[in-house]
Motif scaffolding. Structure first.
Motif, mmCIF file in Angstrom:
data_model
loop_
_atom_site.group_PDB
_atom_site.id
_atom_site.type_symbol
_atom_site.label_atom_id
_atom_site.label_comp_id
_atom_site.label_asym_id
_atom_site.label_seq_id
_atom_site.Cartn_x
_atom_site.Cartn_y
_atom_site.Cartn_z
ATOM 1 N N ILE A 1 0.595 -1.228 0.010
ATOM 2 C CA ILE A 1 -0.198 -0.037 0.173
ATOM 3 C C ILE A 1 1.363 1.268 0.115
ATOM 4 C CG2 ILE A 1 -1.259 1.241 1.383
ATOM 5 C CD1 ILE A 1 -2.944 -0.817 2.151
ATOM 6 N N ARG A 2 2.147 1.323 0.852
ATOM 7 C CA ARG A 2 2.745 2.394 0.975
ATOM 8 C C ARG A 2 3.671 2.941 -0.588
ATOM 9 N NH1 ARG A 2 3.883 0.361 5.940
ATOM 10 N NH2 ARG A 2 5.828 -0.776 5.087
ATOM 11 N N HIS A 3 3.773 1.824 -1.353
ATOM 12 C CA HIS A 3 4.750 1.779 -2.697
ATOM 13 C C HIS A 3 3.650 1.867 -4.059
ATOM 14 C CE1 HIS A 3 7.740 0.886 -5.253
ATOM 15 N NE2 HIS A 3 6.751 -0.010 -6.068
ATOM 16 N N HIS A 4 2.090 1.808 -3.523
ATOM 17 C CA HIS A 4 2.186 1.241 -5.381
ATOM 18 C C HIS A 4 1.009 2.220 -4.996
ATOM 19 C CE1 HIS A 4 3.572 -1.735 -7.215
ATOM 20 N NE2 HIS A 4 3.620 -2.744 -5.829
ATOM 21 N N CYS A 5 -0.058 2.584 -3.809
ATOM 22 C CA CYS A 5 -1.057 3.495 -3.441
ATOM 23 C C CYS A 5 -0.870 5.384 -2.661
ATOM 24 C CB CYS A 5 -2.211 3.121 -2.684
ATOM 25 S SG CYS A 5 -2.477 1.547 -3.526
ATOM 26 N N GLY A 6 0.892 5.593 -2.327
ATOM 27 C CA GLY A 6 1.657 6.267 -1.666
ATOM 28 C C GLY A 6 0.919 6.615 -0.051
ATOM 29 N N MET A 7 0.402 5.518 -0.001
ATOM 30 C CA MET A 7 -0.249 5.875 1.795
ATOM 31 C C MET A 7 0.169 5.033 2.621
ATOM 32 S SD MET A 7 -4.236 5.598 0.382
ATOM 33 C CE MET A 7 -4.990 5.598 1.851
ATOM 34 N N THR A 8 0.293 5.672 4.535
ATOM 35 C CA THR A 8 1.001 4.987 5.639
ATOM 36 C C THR A 8 -0.056 4.401 6.168
ATOM 37 O OG1 THR A 8 0.531 7.662 6.516
ATOM 38 C CG2 THR A 8 3.015 6.826 4.719
ATOM 39 N N GLU A 9 -1.565 4.032 5.864
ATOM 40 C CA GLU A 9 -2.161 3.834 6.631
ATOM 41 C C GLU A 9 -1.637 2.129 7.458
ATOM 42 O OE1 GLU A 9 -5.116 2.999 9.057
ATOM 43 O OE2 GLU A 9 -4.751 5.155 8.162
ATOM 44 N N GLY A 10 -2.185 1.861 8.263
ATOM 45 C CA GLY A 10 -1.429 1.229 8.775
ATOM 46 C C GLY A 10 -2.217 -0.515 8.603
ATOM 47 N N VAL A 11 -1.886 -1.735 8.939
ATOM 48 C CA VAL A 11 -2.748 -2.471 8.244
ATOM 49 C C VAL A 11 -2.982 -3.096 9.428
ATOM 50 C CG1 VAL A 11 -3.334 -4.713 7.232
ATOM 51 C CG2 VAL A 11 -2.093 -2.779 5.763
ATOM 52 N N TRP A 12 -3.600 -3.483 10.245
ATOM 53 C CA TRP A 12 -3.962 -4.532 11.309
ATOM 54 C C TRP A 12 -3.669 -5.967 11.202
ATOM 55 C CZ3 TRP A 12 -4.296 -2.022 15.916
ATOM 56 C CH2 TRP A 12 -4.354 -0.802 16.222
ATOM 57 N N PRO A 13 -3.833 -6.484 12.049
ATOM 58 C CA PRO A 13 -3.022 -7.920 11.704
ATOM 59 C C PRO A 13 -4.750 -9.088 12.299
ATOM 60 C CG PRO A 13 -1.408 -7.470 12.879
ATOM 61 C CD PRO A 13 -2.450 -6.051 12.806
ATOM 62 N N LEU A 14 -4.874 -9.145 12.368
ATOM 63 C CA LEU A 14 -6.093 -10.272 13.073
ATOM 64 C C LEU A 14 -6.074 -11.536 12.837
ATOM 65 C CD1 LEU A 14 -9.702 -8.406 12.285
ATOM 66 C CD2 LEU A 14 -7.776 -7.595 13.848
ATOM 67 N N VAL A 15 -6.074 -11.825 13.614
ATOM 68 C CA VAL A 15 -6.666 -13.992 13.669
ATOM 69 C C VAL A 15 -7.886 -14.388 13.965
ATOM 70 C CG1 VAL A 15 -5.778 -16.359 14.535
ATOM 71 C CG2 VAL A 15 -3.897 -14.363 14.628
ATOM 72 N N VAL A 16 -8.475 -15.366 13.231
ATOM 73 C CA VAL A 16 -10.003 -15.918 12.844
ATOM 74 C C VAL A 16 -10.215 -16.735 13.462
ATOM 75 C CG1 VAL A 16 -12.278 -15.724 12.577
ATOM 76 C CG2 VAL A 16 -11.226 -13.289 12.261
ATOM 77 N N PHE A 17 -11.373 -17.337 14.456
ATOM 78 C CA PHE A 17 -10.528 -19.372 14.743
ATOM 79 C C PHE A 17 -12.937 -18.926 14.241
ATOM 80 C CE2 PHE A 17 -7.114 -18.137 17.197
ATOM 81 C CZ PHE A 17 -6.811 -19.473 17.080
ATOM 82 N N VAL A 18 -12.241 -20.053 13.990
ATOM 83 C CA VAL A 18 -14.526 -20.468 12.979
ATOM 84 C C VAL A 18 -13.988 -21.806 13.364
ATOM 85 C CG1 VAL A 18 -14.966 -21.331 11.039
ATOM 86 C CG2 VAL A 18 -14.022 -19.515 11.355
ATOM 87 N N GLY A 19 -15.279 -22.145 14.396
ATOM 88 C CA GLY A 19 -15.156 -23.078 14.662
ATOM 89 C C GLY A 19 -16.371 -23.120 15.935
#
Length: 204
Positions: free
Chosen positions: A135-153
């Motif tokens: 996103i930083r390289h191609h969109c020129g934006m510094t918005e952070g990305v939130w890592p999430l883990v989702v458990f199904v079951g």
């Protein structure tokens, strides 16, 4: 693929769980059926990704878009959700059984007193780093990305975090969490990020 009036076939975005279904089909077509555990793993993974994909689809009415099942820099990406509240990298885990999962800030994922499945945390962080960099390289934006883990079951998640950079959810609590966040992106930013990620997914 959709065909326009000029006969051009527009590229199709991948659906949730599609890469896992392709892997399963390759195993079956190659007559590698003795690897039953792998097939079962693929099937569970597909169920998990489809369950999370359905939850993300519900958020589309609120301005969110999701990109599913692609690779970026050697990292498998299950889902990326982009919308008013920002960018979320979602690592999906389907685990048999059920019970209470506890995510303790700074310690990891626990079932009872046993520390388990902590690789999911590092996978989510690695994916978020890759998405953030593109996103930083191609969109020129510094918005952070939130890592999430989702458990199904048949799981419940008790989060015990205050200032960690990873969150752990079920599909239902994921939706609630996203809806509770404050807006940080406007429509044209969401469209720009999604357009690039969709092109990346198609090219993979």
């Amino acid at each position: 693929m959709e065909r326009s009036k000029q006969g051009y076939e527009a590229p199709r975005c991948r659906e949730a769980g599609e890469s896992l279904r392709e892997w399963r089909d390759e195993i079956v077509q190659g007559e590698l059926l003795p690897i039953l555990e792998q097939i079962q793993h693929i099937s569970r993974g597909e169920q998990g990704e489809r369950a999370v994909g359905a939850a993300l689809k519900e958020l589309s009415a609120e301005g969110y878009r999701a990109v599913h099942s692609f690779q970026l820099g050697g990292v498998d990406i299950d889902h990326v959700l982009v919308g008013p509240a920002g960018v979320f990298l979602i690592e999906t885990k389907y685990r048999s059984g059920g019970g209470l999962i506890t995510f303790r800030n700074g310690e990891g994922i626990f079932v009872g007193k046993r520390r388990k499945w902590n690789q999911a945390i590092w996978q989510a962080k690695a994916g978020a780093d890759k998405i953030g960099a593109t996103i930083r390289h191609h969109c020129g934006m510094t918005e952070g990305v939130w890592p999430l883990v989702v458990f199904v079951g048949k799981w419940l998640v008790a989060d015990q975090w205050s200032s960690t950079d990873v969150r752990v959810f079920t599909p239902e609590t994921l939706k609630s969490y996203v809806r509770d966040q404050q807006p940080v992106l406007v429509r044209h930013e969401i469209e720009m990020i999604c357009s690039h990620l969709e092109r990346t997914a198609r090219s993979g």
